[in-house]
Design an enzyme around this catalytic site. Structure first.
Site, PDB file in Angstrom:
ATOM      1  N   GLU A 260       0.852  -1.203   0.000  1.00 16.34           N
ATOM      2  CA  GLU A 260       0.000   0.000   0.000  1.00 16.34           C
ATOM      3  C   GLU A 260       0.873   1.232   0.000  1.00 16.34           C
ATOM      4  OE1 GLU A 260      -3.124   0.448   3.017  1.00 16.34           O
ATOM      5  OE2 GLU A 260      -3.406  -1.725   2.960  1.00 16.34           O
TER       6      GLU A 260
HETATM    7  C1  BG6 Z   1      -3.921   1.327   5.911  1.00 14.59           C
HETATM    8  C2  BG6 Z   1      -4.958   0.274   5.783  1.00 14.59           C
HETATM    9  O1  BG6 Z   1      -3.724   1.518   7.276  1.00 14.59           O
HETATM   10  O2  BG6 Z   1      -4.181   2.604   5.492  1.00 14.59           O
HETATM   11  C3  BG6 Z   1      -6.119   0.623   4.854  1.00 14.59           C
HETATM   12  O3  BG6 Z   1      -4.423  -0.969   5.469  1.00 14.59           O
HETATM   13  C4  BG6 Z   1      -6.472   2.076   5.028  1.00 14.59           C
HETATM   14  O4  BG6 Z   1      -7.179  -0.241   5.148  1.00 14.59           O
HETATM   15  C5  BG6 Z   1      -5.263   2.906   4.630  1.00 14.59           C
HETATM   16  O5  BG6 Z   1      -7.604   2.481   4.315  1.00 14.59           O
HETATM   17  C6  BG6 Z   1      -5.483   4.396   4.686  1.00 14.59           C
HETATM   18  O6  BG6 Z   1      -5.968   4.770   5.939  1.00 14.59           O
HETATM   19  P1  BG6 Z   1      -7.249   5.688   6.060  1.00 14.59           P
HETATM   20  O7  BG6 Z   1      -7.504   5.812   7.518  1.00 14.59           O
HETATM   21  O8  BG6 Z   1      -6.867   6.978   5.434  1.00 14.59           O
HETATM   22  O9  BG6 Z   1      -8.327   4.984   5.317  1.00 14.59           O
END
Ligand code: BG6
Length: 467
Positions: free
Chosen positions: A368
């Site tokens: 990610e």
């Molecule tokens: C990561 C997660 O912590 O960050 C995701 O694996 C999450 O599920 C992403 O959506 C972004 O965080 P947020 O709180 O901005 O949605």
């Protein structure tokens, strides 16, 4: 400082994008899905719940066609535990069927599925039964869930991810189904116990994967916020190092070496929060280490030493700003922030990749990375140049790493399509594809390609030559 020496990314580099089941699928009460912890969480005022999300459950063919058009080589998705085992234990054939169809669609369209076994979506029934991860029984249930996935989807999936952001789970107790009333020392002790159980469970699932699927590869998903020192005072460098030990390496030392990081152990000992350990666990972890490390990277931190003499049992917070006597997080004028105050520091990603590889000699898969923003739809278009800039700068750092000889298997942008943010609902969008709904209204759920969609398409097509 070394820079790109590669013309292009390697042919086999997995240019990808990611989602997670509960944030994208919707269809919360369809086809026998059970109740997950987040289904019963109180939501922030004005923020949507996860019940409809981006309705990917009903739009998956259209969405996968868009992935193909984008040119993705890989799609990272998670499989909902409560769709497959509504009470955390009993199989729901409709859940298996859905994911068979979904995974077939992904592979038929030429993409490599990267599957997260557990992405925050924990069965409420297991919390009710024995407190979820507080109990060792949770280890058996997680292993059984993974076994069901390996048996049913093992022929379709080569890359598996065990638990998404275990550290993050511990910072948001409601995601573990823990009562808000447990605080201070009680919470810290419980969190360490849960963390330990998740590490043992990860090793069990790695072992099982290697036994059942010898051609697959499996790893955890970690979430480093690689800290840099606040000043050139040596004590700030030490504080930054200790932050990294206590926020990231405390988990990876268990995953990759089957041992507690010394600082982590001392921290727990001083606070009287050591977990209960069974002697064979350490050997299990030592003998069943990951094939690669999945890494979610969004932000870094700048850290100074904290001079308070006494530690305190902090209350549970979403993010621990300060550990008395160890470190405190500071601001850094050289680093800009997102609308939600997250530091934007692409170099932090390179630091994390290099440091992880130097420690563990395991390849990294970036699972990610992306920019959450208030996107505006105007004349049927979203001009998200800020997202292009963010991803461009992070991908450039990966290209540098590859050029320097650090193995990075792939990059999954968060997210492929707009989905419900963990805490900010539909306000904070991440996708290359806009979904026409907001927190208040579902509208027509139309999919609209953003400017970043076309940009990423070009990058994939030229294998990052212009980065
Ligand atoms: C990561 C997660 O912590 O960050 C995701 O694996 C999450 O599920 C992403 O959506 C972004 O965080 P947020 O709180 O901005 O949605």
């Amino acid at each position: 400082m070394y820079h790109n020496r590669l013309k292009q990314f390697p042919e086999e580099f997995l240019f990808g994008a990611a989602t997670s089941a509960f944030q994208v699928e919707g269809a919360a009460d369809v086809d026998g899905r059970g109740i997950a912890v987040h289904d019963i969480q109180p939501k922030k005022k004005g923020i949507t719940d996860f019940s409809v999300a981006s309705d990917h459950y009903h739009h998956y063919q259209e969405d996968i066609a868009l992935m193909k058009e984008l040119g993705l080589k890989a799609y990272r998705l998670s499989l909902s535990w409560v769709r497959i085992m509504p009470d955390g234990k009993t199989i729901n054939p409709a859940g298996i069927d859905f994911y068979k169809k979904l995974l077939d669609e992904v592979t038929a369209n030429g993409m490599e599925p990267i599957v997260t076994i557990y992405h925050f979506e924990y069965p409420q029934a297991l919390v009710g039964r024995y407190g979820g991860w507080a109990s060792r029984e949770a280890i058996d249930d997680f292993e059984r869930f993974a076994e069901v996935l390996f048996e049913n989807f093992g022929d379709k999936v080569k890359y598996w991810l065990t638990i998404n952001e275990q550290d993050h789970l511990l910072k948001i107790p409601s995601r573990l189904g823990i009562s808000e009333e447990i605080e201070g020392k009680d919470y810290l002790k419980l969190a360490e116990q849960m963390n330990y159980h998740m590490c043992v469970a990860t090793a069990r699932v790695i072992k099982l994967c290697h036994e059942l699927l010898p051609h697959a590869q499996i790893g955890p998903v970690i979430n480093p916020m690689y800290a840099i020192p606040n000043s050139n005072r040596p004590e700030d460098t030490l504080a930054a190092m200790e932050f990294n030990e206590l926020s990231t390496y405390y988990i990876t030392e268990l995953h990759c070496r089957g041992r507690f990081a010394p600082l982590h152990w001392k921290y727990m000992e001083d606070r009287d929060i050591l977990p209960e350990i069974e002697s064979e666990d350490m050997e299990l972890m030592r003998n069943n280490t990951p094939d690669f490390l999945g890494m979610n990277y969004y932000l870094n931190q700048t850290v100074a030493t904290n001079k308070k003499e006494q530690f305190s049992y902090h209350e549970k917070t979403v993010f621990i700003q300060e550990e008395p006597g160890i470190y405190e997080i500071t601001t850094n004028d050289n680093i800009t922030q997102t609308d939600w105050g997250w530091n934007i520091c692409p170099e932090g990603m390179k630091l994390a990749i290099m440091d992880f590889y130097n420690r563990y000699q395991l390849p990294i898969l970036v699972t990610e990375n992306g920019l959450g923003a208030y996107d505006v739809l105007e004349n049927n278009q979203v001009e998200d140049d800020y997202r292009i800039e963010y991803i461009h700068n992070h991908l450039s750092q990966i290209k540098d790493c590859l050029g320097l000889g650090y193995p990075v298997l792939g990059y999954c942008a968060w997210s492929f399509i707009d989905l419900v943010s963990g805490r900010e609902g539909m306000d904070k969008r991440y996708g290359f594809v806009y979904v026409n709904r907001d927190n208040e209204e579902l509208k027509d759920m139309r999919r609209i390609k953003k400017k970043s969609f076309y940009w990423y398409q070009t990058i994939i097509n030229e294998r990052g030559e212009s980065l």
